[in-house]
Design an enzyme around this catalytic site. Structure first.
Site, short mmCIF file in Angstrom:
data_model
loop_
_atom_site.label_atom_id
_atom_site.label_comp_id
_atom_site.label_asym_id
_atom_site.label_seq_id
_atom_site.Cartn_x
_atom_site.Cartn_y
_atom_site.Cartn_z
N SER A 1 70.79 32.95 -62.90
CA SER A 1 70.46 33.12 -61.83
C SER A 1 70.89 31.78 -60.82
CB SER A 1 69.09 33.34 -61.44
OG SER A 1 68.58 33.30 -60.27
N LYS B 1 65.45 29.49 -65.71
CA LYS B 1 66.75 29.86 -65.35
C LYS B 1 67.72 28.73 -65.67
CE LYS B 1 66.41 34.28 -64.56
NZ LYS B 1 66.99 35.19 -65.46
N TYR C 1 59.89 30.22 -62.82
CA TYR C 1 61.28 31.05 -62.89
C TYR C 1 62.61 30.12 -62.62
CZ TYR C 1 64.63 34.70 -61.50
OH TYR C 1 65.61 35.42 -61.44
#
Length: 115
Positions: free
Chosen positions: A49, A66, A62
């Protein structure tokens, strides 16, 4: 995806995010790399991402997960590149900006200019 300040994130949610976004890569590598090593052939593609490049506020766990995927793929690629026995195995990391996967409805973020 839990979009809220870090101090409002639960340990359970953080662990789940890392299980899905990071540890799953290790399990896939464990399953497929041995045969690729035997053949000195193969290609691992990880979907990361842009949050692995640019930290996203209110999505600290999150983003951290990543960044971990990015580090895993960069380090592993270098490790295999330096080893003659496995140098033909390729590694690619994909960094999409926003994908409507159902985790985030109508994804948008002011940190990413999509125009």
């Amino acid at each position: 995806m839990h979009c809220k300040p870090l101090h409002q994130q639960s340990n359970e949610v953080i662990e789940k995010i890392f299980n899905v976004n990071v540890f799953s890569h290790f399990w896939v590598l464990e399953a497929f790399l041995p045969k690729m090593r035997e053949r000195n052939s193969g290609h691992i593609v990880a979907v990361c991402s842009m949050c692995g490049i640019i930290g996203l506020p209110y999505a600290v766990p999150y983003s951290a997960s990543k960044f971990a995927v990015r580090g895993l793929m960069e380090a592993l690629s270098e490790e295999y590149r330096k080893c003659e026995e496995t140098s033909a195995i390729k590694f690619t990391t994909v960094y999409p900006i926003m994908v409507n996967t159902g985790l985030a409805k109508k994804p948008k973020n002011s940190n990413f200019n999509l125009t």
